[in-house]
Design an enzyme around this catalytic site. Sequence first.
Site, mmCIF file in Angstrom:
data_model
loop_
_atom_site.group_PDB
_atom_site.id
_atom_site.type_symbol
_atom_site.label_atom_id
_atom_site.label_comp_id
_atom_site.label_asym_id
_atom_site.label_seq_id
_atom_site.Cartn_x
_atom_site.Cartn_y
_atom_site.Cartn_z
ATOM 1 N N TYR A 94 21.983 32.777 -90.942
ATOM 2 C CA TYR A 94 21.702 33.428 -89.646
ATOM 3 C C TYR A 94 22.896 34.259 -89.199
ATOM 4 O O TYR A 94 22.770 35.459 -88.939
ATOM 5 C CB TYR A 94 21.364 32.372 -88.585
ATOM 6 N N LYS B 122 23.341 38.357 -88.768
ATOM 7 C CA LYS B 122 23.694 39.006 -87.504
ATOM 8 C C LYS B 122 24.994 39.805 -87.664
ATOM 9 O O LYS B 122 25.130 40.903 -87.115
ATOM 10 C CB LYS B 122 23.858 37.966 -86.390
ATOM 11 N N THR C 192 25.631 37.550 -81.379
ATOM 12 C CA THR C 192 25.999 36.155 -81.138
ATOM 13 C C THR C 192 27.476 35.894 -81.443
ATOM 14 O O THR C 192 28.074 36.585 -82.270
ATOM 15 C CB THR C 192 25.117 35.259 -82.042
ATOM 16 N N ASP C 193 28.013 34.839 -80.821
ATOM 17 C CA ASP C 193 29.393 34.431 -81.135
ATOM 18 C C ASP C 193 29.491 33.796 -82.523
ATOM 19 O O ASP C 193 30.590 33.623 -83.051
ATOM 20 C CB ASP C 193 29.938 33.467 -80.068
ATOM 21 N N GLU C 194 28.342 33.449 -83.107
ATOM 22 C CA GLU C 194 28.378 32.735 -84.393
ATOM 23 C C GLU C 194 28.925 33.598 -85.530
ATOM 24 O O GLU C 194 29.313 33.082 -86.571
ATOM 25 C CB GLU C 194 26.984 32.182 -84.729
HETATM 26 P P1 NAD Z 1 14.039 34.176 -80.036
HETATM 27 O O1 NAD Z 1 13.906 33.684 -81.431
HETATM 28 O O2 NAD Z 1 13.586 33.307 -78.900
HETATM 29 O O3 NAD Z 1 13.269 35.552 -79.874
HETATM 30 C C1 NAD Z 1 13.308 36.559 -80.842
HETATM 31 C C2 NAD Z 1 12.157 37.535 -80.546
HETATM 32 O O4 NAD Z 1 12.214 38.581 -81.506
HETATM 33 C C3 NAD Z 1 10.775 36.890 -80.660
HETATM 34 O O5 NAD Z 1 9.972 37.273 -79.565
HETATM 35 C C4 NAD Z 1 10.229 37.450 -81.961
HETATM 36 O O6 NAD Z 1 8.821 37.558 -81.980
HETATM 37 C C5 NAD Z 1 10.894 38.811 -82.009
HETATM 38 N N1 NAD Z 1 11.032 39.343 -83.372
HETATM 39 C C6 NAD Z 1 11.499 38.690 -84.469
HETATM 40 N N2 NAD Z 1 11.475 39.516 -85.525
HETATM 41 C C7 NAD Z 1 11.009 40.718 -85.085
HETATM 42 C C8 NAD Z 1 10.780 41.971 -85.702
HETATM 43 N N3 NAD Z 1 11.013 42.159 -87.000
HETATM 44 N N4 NAD Z 1 10.301 42.977 -84.945
HETATM 45 C C9 NAD Z 1 10.047 42.798 -83.625
HETATM 46 N N5 NAD Z 1 10.244 41.635 -82.996
HETATM 47 C C10 NAD Z 1 10.720 40.605 -83.709
HETATM 48 O O7 NAD Z 1 15.572 34.571 -79.867
HETATM 49 P P2 NAD Z 1 16.506 34.569 -78.591
HETATM 50 O O8 NAD Z 1 17.151 33.249 -78.472
HETATM 51 O O9 NAD Z 1 15.754 35.136 -77.438
HETATM 52 O O10 NAD Z 1 17.628 35.592 -79.053
HETATM 53 C C11 NAD Z 1 17.513 36.991 -78.795
HETATM 54 C C12 NAD Z 1 18.713 37.690 -79.384
HETATM 55 O O11 NAD Z 1 19.907 37.162 -78.808
HETATM 56 C C13 NAD Z 1 18.858 37.495 -80.895
HETATM 57 O O12 NAD Z 1 19.289 38.707 -81.453
HETATM 58 C C14 NAD Z 1 19.928 36.427 -81.040
HETATM 59 O O13 NAD Z 1 20.645 36.579 -82.240
HETATM 60 C C15 NAD Z 1 20.792 36.713 -79.836
HETATM 61 N N6 NAD Z 1 21.519 35.554 -79.280
HETATM 62 C C16 NAD Z 1 20.868 34.391 -78.996
HETATM 63 C C17 NAD Z 1 21.576 33.318 -78.440
HETATM 64 C C18 NAD Z 1 20.881 32.016 -78.076
HETATM 65 O O14 NAD Z 1 21.558 31.057 -77.703
HETATM 66 N N7 NAD Z 1 19.559 31.929 -78.130
HETATM 67 C C19 NAD Z 1 22.940 33.448 -78.190
HETATM 68 C C20 NAD Z 1 23.566 34.660 -78.485
HETATM 69 C C21 NAD Z 1 22.848 35.699 -79.032
HETATM 70 P P1 TYD Z 2 21.106 25.007 -81.766
HETATM 71 O O1 TYD Z 2 20.417 24.869 -80.440
HETATM 72 O O2 TYD Z 2 20.279 25.068 -83.001
HETATM 73 O O3 TYD Z 2 22.080 26.262 -81.637
HETATM 74 P P2 TYD Z 2 23.239 26.791 -82.665
HETATM 75 O O4 TYD Z 2 23.142 26.065 -83.934
HETATM 76 O O5 TYD Z 2 22.865 28.231 -82.812
HETATM 77 O O6 TYD Z 2 24.515 26.574 -81.950
HETATM 78 O O7 TYD Z 2 22.113 23.783 -81.930
HETATM 79 C C1 TYD Z 2 23.126 23.529 -80.976
HETATM 80 C C2 TYD Z 2 23.955 22.375 -81.488
HETATM 81 O O8 TYD Z 2 23.145 21.194 -81.504
HETATM 82 C C3 TYD Z 2 24.426 22.552 -82.922
HETATM 83 O O9 TYD Z 2 25.721 21.979 -83.048
HETATM 84 C C4 TYD Z 2 23.438 21.762 -83.744
HETATM 85 C C5 TYD Z 2 23.056 20.635 -82.810
HETATM 86 N N1 TYD Z 2 21.678 20.103 -82.964
HETATM 87 C C6 TYD Z 2 21.491 18.720 -83.129
HETATM 88 O O10 TYD Z 2 22.437 17.927 -83.137
HETATM 89 N N2 TYD Z 2 20.210 18.267 -83.248
HETATM 90 C C7 TYD Z 2 19.130 19.099 -83.259
HETATM 91 O O11 TYD Z 2 17.973 18.630 -83.421
HETATM 92 C C8 TYD Z 2 19.346 20.504 -83.081
HETATM 93 C C9 TYD Z 2 18.202 21.469 -83.091
HETATM 94 C C10 TYD Z 2 20.648 20.957 -82.942
#
Ligand code: NAD
Ligand code: TYD
Length: 361
Positions: free
Chosen positions: A160, A164, A134-136
């Site tokens: 988080y 990561k 992630t970019d975070e």
């Molecule tokens: P998500 O929470 O929707 O899915 C995570 C999946 O991993 C779930 O299916 C969960 O059951 C599985 N999981 C969790 N712990 C596990 C373990 N110990 N063993 C096996 N499986 C396990 O997450 P997502 O949004 O699909 O993100 C996927 C990846 O992309 C993550 O690594 C996250 O950090 C990264 N990412 C997400 C975003 C975003 O905006 N959602 C952006 C950038 C990077």
């Molecule tokens: P989120 O979807 O949790 O992603 P991330 O924190 O990983 O960027 O949140 C996106 C943005 O929205 C973040 O600035 C937090 C804000 N947010 C709210 O204002 N209200 C909410 O209920 C949630 C879940 C997030």
Amino acid sequence: MKTWLVTGGAGFIGSNFVLAERKLGKTRVVNLDRLTYAGNPLNLEELRDDPHHIFIHGDIGNSSLVRQLLRDHRPSAVLNFAAESHVDRSIVGPEDFIQTNVVSTFRLLEAIRHYWEELPGAEKEAFRLLHVSTDEVYGSLKPEDAPFHEATPYAPNSPYSASKAASDHLVRAYFHTFGLPTLTTNCSNNYGPKQFPEKLIPLMVLNGISGKPLPIYGDGQNVRDWLYVEDHCKALRLVVERGRLGEVYNIGGKCEKTNLEVIRVICSILDELFPDSCYKPHASLVTFVKDRAGHDRRYAIDSSKMERELGWQAQETFESGIRKTVRWYLEHPGWVESVQTGAYREWVRRHYGEQKLNTGH
Ligand code: NAD
Ligand code: TYD
């Protein structure tokens, strides 16, 4: 047909990736997922009769299971999506994040290293590990700062992002120390179908439809760089197939928006789709709530390396992507119901507490 091991393939991005991969039809997918609250077998429903998708319910930290899967299926690549992924949950309970994102990811790396070391020449040469991050990990930008690039120093601010970041460092170390053929991607905020409604966009869509408050943290001016999930998946395929070993690739949408801007767009789409709704204008549901602890102000990604080296560019605009996303949630009430379990409601109650429940909507 080549085989890839995908971890976390029942979650939001992982399931979108697996479905897209199987649609292309060139790769057999072994999908290892622990099915935490965020992993949903319904996400993979379309693959129920697909002999080239093998779902394994298990943990990436279960070394003997992972070793056996690697031995039995001999994947030419592992793509690691598995993680605890929600910042707010990491504030309430960081331990699961350390366990999965650090300890279990380390165990996964060890299992992969042992497998890779014993592969015969050509297979060893061709093998890849893609770690999805992630970019975070880069922390928070000021309004005038340039977007994150691959050399931006790590400065994670939440449990988080710290967990990561730790996993990214381990992956880096396995490349430098053991020569493991790794690739790491750091992507901005994704949105699209199948995202668990604890994240901003699906939460606002579902709350908006049912006339619940739309909780905005702080002043709503925090900025995120939004990328449609399918564009992320396309980028990941390019990186695993053509990325340079040991490299990091930043992936972003060139789409910076404040949270309030995002919510206003969702509300206007809902107004348009439900002209007779008693909740119209949906923007009247917006409710400012207490800010997130340590809330990062701004994320933005510079994806020029992806564009230059791999010819990638996001194809979906925010305007079209957000419409598709809203429609998807409207057209999948069964999915929505499946994720709104008792455990989910309990989390919402504990997390938002009285601030959300007492607003009168
Ligand atoms: P998500 O929470 O929707 O899915 C995570 C999946 O991993 C779930 O299916 C969960 O059951 C599985 N999981 C969790 N712990 C596990 C373990 N110990 N063993 C096996 N499986 C396990 O997450 P997502 O949004 O699909 O993100 C996927 C990846 O992309 C993550 O690594 C996250 O950090 C990264 N990412 C997400 C975003 C975003 O905006 N959602 C952006 C950038 C990077
Ligand atoms: P989120 O979807 O949790 O992603 P991330 O924190 O990983 O960027 O949140 C996106 C943005 O929205 C973040 O600035 C937090 C804000 N947010 C709210 O204002 N209200 C909410 O209920 C949630 C879940 C997030």
